[in-house]
Design a protein around this motif. Structure first.
Motif: not given
Length: 968
Positions: A70, A87, A89, A92, A121
């Motif tokens: 991330g 944190t 997914q 985020l 990411s």
């Protein structure tokens, strides 16, 4: 220069994308991909300069970030949010989407080195890029070439999405490198030289830009050349230094087995097969993991593994510690055989000597093997291998014998810059021929001529020196001979020449020397005898006779091909200067078939002489081709006095045609070297500029240039014909008294009344009579001069006799002068009008074949005034005239050419007409150049002139009017 050099197309595409972001308020995603060090960041930085008023966010990743889940995605958030980012997914992803959707004004998001992105990411960023709409975001993402599967989707998106763009950066091609170097420096470079640059730089823009800056910043004439520019790449903080850091990051992330294989491959001479790698490492190489590095290529039936780019190979080598590197060299030596194994052992031994792991005495046996194999390479004329082996020996031993062998190998390979390796040892060598010869060569190479002469004069004990030392000294004496000739400093080295020849002849008659050694001594003796003859001060005819005797002797002596070729080049130059152009051309053309026996400077000299011969004969395309070659090869060695002549000669035909273009900058560089070389080497530049003025009808400017070159011209054999040119310029500027001075000077300076002298004197006398209004006497002298020129045989196959042979351009100038004389005389010379018109028609055809548009216009105007006729503009008449067997165009006009096209083609010179017709077939500039045997630069100039004269904006318009009417 910038590291994005050569990326014009890519920058244009990126600017268009930025404009669309601002105009449409929509996102654009640009993925810039390429190998490490190719210039991705430089391209991005240049692209964002034009949107510097936008808000900008930067995300820079390195190898450590791929292990931080991330990390890259959180850097898309505003700074206060990054420290509170979730944190998970999905959460985020939502945070990132909200941040992106909140953007209202244009923003540049720069994402550097996507290959280091972490997997989490990668998913989030891909989803954000794909789903974002109606947000003015300019996404610039750089990606080092990688085989990571999760990054393939970014490529597909950039390749298929309508609002995305995939830019793949490749190394520059040889022609692109040529364009950059020539454009930035104003100096001509051949494709062969640029190929050398491509090999050394791999075509990476930062390397090429650094080289261009180095060449442009170096003062003219002080040893500037490709090799010194390439050496600048390795300076501190230079591109090679940067590549070392890039490769350090790459290697740090690799597994030990992959890194070891890359190290071995980088040190190998031609890559390694999987079987060899298994033998060297004790395990089967993971070829897939190797290919994942994107640093290697595998090919051939044995799938030989090689580092793809030379700059990457050097970067990897730089990261190998000395001790480990020595071990790898030894391992490779055990795997190799013959000379390759020997060189690997030598590389290991050199490291051991530097680190203290080996004593000098331990390397003796290896040095002997290297020298023995180098001698064997010399015997089969493999100068490249001989240099490589002797260089390796020099790395292990600094004995006088090894230095001699290494220096001779460098000279044999025409790599005089290699002698810089010996400089730290010169003070330790005893005073004698070896030290004097090396020092003199280095001084000449860097433009310190007086210091070089002093070294040669102070040398003693030639008779007792070794053969290699004597030959090195003789090479330096030959270099002095050339520099004497270039500076017209006759008599400076007579004593040096005499004692060197005596020593060489004595050594060549020694029966204890091997046959090959005696041949080398005899070869150098003939060369030095030639320079001594030129330095003797006797008449040109006596020198030619002496050279002929030496040529005969060389033809009967084995191993003297170099001397034989050089002697014929020099005789050809002297024959040209005395007006014996046909004999000169025979010698010079013979020399063109034996270039490889001459060193770089003398090859340039021979081409200069050949180009001058073609120019005077009105064979301007051939003159331009050879002159351009001579100029474009200068930087392959290093600039010296001869280089300035070559540059001026390269510009001669283009300037005479009114197409100086980029050559204007080259002539500026020659002018800047005035303090280095003096007036003598400026004479060819003034000669080229004088011809530009003559072609433009500017007699005052021509006179200025010709007066500046009048006395220096004697040093390079243009004094006779330049006297005629100066007399013409003085005549047309109303200075008849000064014409008389030119005639006196001509009669005084000419030692032998050759046909060239007789012609020059008659032409100048005719101008003198004409200036005094003694028209009948002038006409008689003009016709007498024409008769002398007409008696000359043709110099090439198919050239008619009676057309002035090697002096056709002077017959054309004479025709113009005769025409002016008949016009000024009025009715007093009516009986000469037909003859004058006949000569002017001949001159028009000649100038047309030369592509000299300005001279064609002058002569046509003069002919019209003389005959009282205006040239026809009727298409059918023009077609008939252009298609006449005696007319100059090399291409007959096709029958289907329209009347519109014929009328427009009549506005062009014959050479431009040829280019236009071939362009009408759809051929590129390169293809046109090949068909017409012209340089690409000349074709580009012709095309520019064609479009300008025809008031066209593109080749498409030209193509349209040249189509058959049924297709148009």
């Amino acid at each position: 220069m910038h590291e994005h050099v050569g990326r014009t197309f890519e920058l244009a595409a990126m600017r268009r994308a930025a404009a669309q972001v601002e105009q449409k308020h929509e996102p654009r995603f640009l993925l810039i991909e390429g190998p490490a060090g190719i210039g991705k960041s430089a391209l991005v930085n240049e692209a964002v300069k034009e949107v510097s008023h936008w808000w900008r966010a930067n995300v820079y990743l390195d190898h450590r970030d791929q292990h931080k889940p991330g990390y890259a995605a959180t850097h898309l958030l505003r700074k206060p949010q990054r420290y509170q980012a979730p944190t998970d997914q999905e959460e985020l992803t939502e945070w990132v989407r909200s941040t992106v959707d909140a953007v209202t004004g244009p923003i540049v998001l720069v994402f550097e080195d996507l290959q280091w992105v972490d997997a989490l990411s990668s998913d989030i960023i891909y989803q954000a890029v794909r789903e974002t709409e109606f947000v003015p975001m300019y996404n610039l993402v750089t990606l080092r070439t990688t085989r990571r599967k999760d990054l393939d989707r970014f490529r597909r998106l950039a390749q298929t999405h309508g609002e995305a763009l995939h830019i793949v950066l490749y190394p520059m091609s040889t022609s692109e490198i040529q364009e950059i170097l020539v454009g930035h420096t104003g100096l001509p470079l051949s494709l062969e030289l640029c190929e050398r640059v491509k090999e050394a730089t791999s075509g990476f823009p930062s390397y090429v830009a650094h080289m261009a800056q180095s060449l442009a910043a170096s003062p003219a004439g002080r040893g500037r050349g490709i090799e010194t520019a390439l050496a600048s790449i390795y300076e501190e903080d230079g591109p090679a230094d940067h590549m070392c850091r890039v490769m350090a990051d790459e290697l740090r992330e690799m597994s030990p087995p992959v890194r070891r294989v890359l190290e071995l491959v980088s040190l190998s001479r031609d890559g390694l097969t999987p079987a060899q790698l298994r033998s060297l490492t004790g395990e089967r190489p993971d070829l897939e993991a190797l290919e994942d590095t994107c640093l290697v290529s595998t090919g051939g039936t044995k799938r030989r593994v090689r580092i793809h780019y030379h700059v990457h190979r050097e970067g990897i080598r730089s990261q190998i510690p000395d001790g480990r590197r020595a071990d790898l060299h030894r391992a490779l030596a055990a795997e190799d055989s013959g000379g390759s194994a020997l060189l690997q052992d030598a590389a290991a031994a050199e490291i051991d000597l530097l680190t203290g792991a080996m004593d000098d005495s331990d390397a003796g046996g290896l040095v002997d093997q290297l020298i023995s194999r180098a001698g064997a390479a010399v015997a089969v004329e493999d100068s490249r291998s001989a240099l490589e082996l002797s260089r390796a020996a020099f790395g292990l031993s600094e004995s006088e014998m090894v230095i001699q062998i290494f220096v001779r190998a460098a000279l044999r390979s025409k790599r005089i810059h290699e002698l810089q390796r010996v400089v730290p040892l010169l003070d330790d060598l005893p005073h004698g021929p070896l030290r004097a010869g090396i020092s003199a060569l280095l001084n000449f190479h860097t433009g310190r001529l007086d210091a070089g002469y002093a070294e040669l004069s102070g040398a003693t004990d030639l008779e007792s020196s070794s053969v290699d030392a004597l030959l090195i000294y003789a090479e330096a004496v030959a270099a002095a001979g050339w520099r004497n000739a270039a500076a017209s400093a006759l008599g400076r080295s007579r004593e040096i020449f005499a004692r060197t020849v005596a020593s060489l002849r004595c050594a060549s008659s020694d029966p204890t020397n091997h046959d090959q050694t005696r041949h080398q001594l005899r070869n150098m003796s003939l060369v030095i005898e030639m320079w001594g003859l030129l330095d003797s001060g006797v008449s040109t005819q006596e020198v030619v006779t002496g050279l002929t005797g030496l040529i005969d002797e060389a033809g009967e002596s084995p191993g003297t091909r170099h001397a034989h070729t050089l002697l014929r080049a020099m005789r050809g130059a002297l024959l040209r200067q005395t007006g014996m152009r046909r004999q000169a051309l025979e010698d010079l053309v013979w020399v063109t078939q034996h270039w490889h026996y001459l060193d770089d400077g003398l090859t340039t000299f021979a081409k200069i002489q050949l180009a001058f011969t073609y120019f005077d004969a009105g064979l301007w395309d051939a003159a331009e081709t050879v002159g351009t070659q001579a100029a474009a090869e200068v930087l392959g060695g290093s600039e010296d006095a001869l280089s300035m002549i070559a540059y001026s000669l390269g510009a001669l035909v283009p300037t005479a045609r009114g197409d100086a273009g980029a050559w204007a900058r080259t002539l500026d560089a020659v002018a800047a070297s005035d303090g280095e070389f003096g007036a003598l080497l400026q004479a060819p530049r003034h000669y080229a500029l004088a011809w530009a003025a003559i072609a433009g009808g500017d007699h005052h400017r021509a006179c200025g240039h010709l007066l500046k070159m009048q006395h220096p011209a004697r040093g390079w054999g243009a004094d006779l014909t330049s006297t005629v040119l100066l007399a013409r310029a003085l005549h047309y500027t109303g200075r008849s008294v000064a014409v008389a001075d030119q005639l006196d000077s001509l009669n005084t300076s000419a030692r032998v009344r050759s046909e060239l002298v007789v012609y020059c004197a008659a032409h100048v006398q005719a101008l003198l009579h004409s200036g005094r209004s003694e028209y009948r006497a002038a006409a008689q002298k003009f016709l007498a001069a024409n008769q002398v020129l007409g008696s000359q045989p043709g110099i090439i196959s198919g050239q008619s006799s009676g057309e002035a042979g090697g002096q056709r351009i002077y017959r054309a100038l004479l025709a113009q002068d005769f025409g002016h004389c008949v016009l000024e005389a009025g009715d007093a010379l009516n009986e000469y009008r037909d003859r004058a018109a006949e000569l002017l028609v001949w001159a028009i055809n000649l100038w047309s074949s030369c592509g000299a548009e300005g001279l064609v216009d002058q002569t046509e105007s003069l002919l019209a005034r003389l005959t009282g006729e205006t040239p026809s503009t009727d298409p059918e008449t023009i077609r008939e005239v252009l298609a006449e067997p005696g007319a100059q165009p090399t291409r007959r006009l096709p029958g289907w050419i329209s009347a519109e096209a014929i009328a427009k083609l009549h506005l062009l010179t014959d050479r431009e007409r040829d280019v236009a017709l071939i362009a009408g077939e759809g051929l590129s500039n390169n293809e046109i150049a090949q068909r017409l045997v012209l340089s690409v630069r000349t074709v580009e100039t012709h095309m520019s002139n064609i479009l300008s004269k025809l008031s066209m904006s593109s080749r498409r318009e030209l193509y349209r009017i040249l189509l058959p009417q049924s297709l148009n």
